[in-house]
Design a protein around this motif. Structure first.
Motif, PDB file in Angstrom:
ATOM      1  N   LEU A  31      22.132  40.860   8.916  1.00 25.57           N
ATOM      2  CA  LEU A  31      22.832  40.584  10.173  1.00 25.57           C
ATOM      3  C   LEU A  31      24.250  41.126  10.214  1.00 25.57           C
ATOM      4  N   GLY A  32      24.841  41.428   9.062  1.00 24.80           N
ATOM      5  CA  GLY A  32      26.201  41.958   9.045  1.00 24.80           C
ATOM      6  C   GLY A  32      27.280  40.929   9.294  1.00 24.80           C
ATOM      7  N   ALA A  33      26.983  39.637   9.056  1.00 27.38           N
ATOM      8  CA  ALA A  33      27.995  38.591   9.224  1.00 27.38           C
ATOM      9  C   ALA A  33      29.001  38.647   8.073  1.00 27.38           C
ATOM     10  N   VAL A  34      30.178  38.058   8.299  1.00 29.38           N
ATOM     11  CA  VAL A  34      31.277  38.120   7.329  1.00 29.38           C
ATOM     12  C   VAL A  34      31.687  36.703   6.921  1.00 29.38           C
TER      13      VAL A  34
ATOM     14  N   PRO B  70      20.544  47.443   7.724  1.00 30.13           N
ATOM     15  CA  PRO B  70      21.336  46.401   7.051  1.00 30.13           C
ATOM     16  C   PRO B  70      22.643  46.930   6.489  1.00 30.13           C
ATOM     17  N   HIS B  71      23.623  46.029   6.396  1.00 32.57           N
ATOM     18  CA  HIS B  71      24.907  46.370   5.786  1.00 32.57           C
ATOM     19  C   HIS B  71      24.733  46.463   4.278  1.00 32.57           C
TER      20      HIS B  71
ATOM     21  N   ALA C  48      24.752  47.982  13.982  1.00 29.04           N
ATOM     22  CA  ALA C  48      23.828  48.703  13.106  1.00 29.04           C
ATOM     23  C   ALA C  48      22.799  47.749  12.512  1.00 29.04           C
ATOM     24  N   ALA C  49      23.262  46.583  12.062  1.00 33.65           N
ATOM     25  CA  ALA C  49      22.345  45.613  11.456  1.00 33.65           C
ATOM     26  C   ALA C  49      21.302  45.141  12.461  1.00 33.65           C
ATOM     27  N   CYS C  50      21.722  44.911  13.690  1.00 38.34           N
ATOM     28  CA  CYS C  50      20.777  44.456  14.720  1.00 38.34           C
ATOM     29  C   CYS C  50      19.863  45.583  15.189  1.00 38.34           C
ATOM     30  N   GLY C  51      20.211  46.805  14.825  1.00 36.91           N
ATOM     31  CA  GLY C  51      19.349  47.943  15.090  1.00 36.91           C
ATOM     32  C   GLY C  51      18.441  48.275  13.922  1.00 36.91           C
TER      33      GLY C  51
END
Length: 282
Positions: free
Chosen positions: A145-148, A192-193, A186-189
């Motif tokens: 998801l690319g969350a921080v 992944p990060h 990008a992650a939602c596409g």
């Protein structure tokens, strides 16, 4: 909020739902809300006679502008998610996927839907908490998801009574999901990060040969912190060892975050990647 960003988020949500064979919709009917509550109870298994969240509360959250959805496959509810309007934008309080539908992208599709739903309403930040010791959740939140990670919260909920969390201290990491960031887009596409520890990371926490935690160095530009591959199994088989790991991760990962270090990702092999903040480098 640009129309292009909203359109991109809607398309990502459509593709994620299509890939998982789902339809995702907001819940308003009391019968649907009760079904969602029952699904969440089956996931967490609270004590007999109690429930994680009341359908009346779900109704109030949804009616006041919050996020209350169900995910359906072949007409059957297989996932549910509830988010409350908050200072940051939206706080995603709880999400669950039925046991027979895990591993098919239901949770991912709900989060990508949540992103589109939020951006349509001008919300650009979503927050939630997760158990920092569950490897698959760390990878899902930070990579897929690319969350921080924003804050380490020791024993955040206090003693919990559901079967998933009973008997352990409820440490959590609070994450910020910055919906307009390229990393999140990008992650939602489906990209992944990827965490990059660089050529010379130091190991702040690793596993001993006997399986216990081994504290290491914290003085590098990049520090790696390991967590067990299956903490849920460890908690069941060896609660004492699981507690050792929890305290070690709290001390090392939580300590580094309290110093201002940034968690920049999570490697699938089981490592948090932590870097010095800009203020530390100056």
């Amino acid at each position: 909020m640009t129309g292009g960003l909203v359109a991109e988020a809607r398309e990502a949500a459509r593709l994620a739902s299509l890939g998982a064979g789902l339809s995702i919709r907001e819940l308003e009917d009391p019968l649907d809300l009760r079904e969602a509550c029952a699904l969440l109870d089956r996931v967490w298994r609270p004590p007999a006679g109690s429930t994680l969240i009341m359908p009346e509360l779900m109704q109030s959250i949804g009616h006041s502008g919050g996020y209350v959805v169900g995910a359906y496959a072949d007409g059957r509810m297989v996932g549910a998610c509830v988010g409350l309007l908050a200072t940051a934008g939206l706080h995603s309080h709880i999400a669950g996927v039925g046991s027979g539908s895990r591993g098919r992208g239901v949770g991912y599709a709900m989060k990508v839907h949540q992103r589109a739903w939020s951006l349509e309403r001008g919300i650009t930040t979503v927050t939630w908490t997760y158990d920092p010791l569950i490897s698959r959740n760390a990878y899902f939140n930070l990579a897929k998801l690319g969350a921080v990670p924003a804050e380490y919260l020791p024993d955040f909920y206090g003693a919990m009574r559901d079967e998933v969390n009973a008997g352990i201290e409820s440490d959590r990491i609070l994450v910020h999901w910055n919906l307009a960031d390229q990393r999140v887009s990008a992650a939602c596409g489906g990209r992944p990060h990827v965490a990059d520890p660089g050529p010379e990371p130091v190991v702040g926490l690793d596993a001993k040969p006997d399986g216990g935690p081994a504290a290491g160095r914290r003085d590098g530009e990049v520090v790696l912190v390991r967590i067990p591959g299956d903490m849920e199994a460890m908690r069941s088989a060896d609660p004492g060892l699981a507690l050792e790991w929890q305290r070690a991760v709290r001390d090392t990962l939580g300590g580094l975050m309290a110093e201002g270090r940034a968690v920049t990702g999570f490697e699938r092999a089981g490592w948090y990647v932590i870097e010095r903040g800009r203020e530390e480098r100056s």
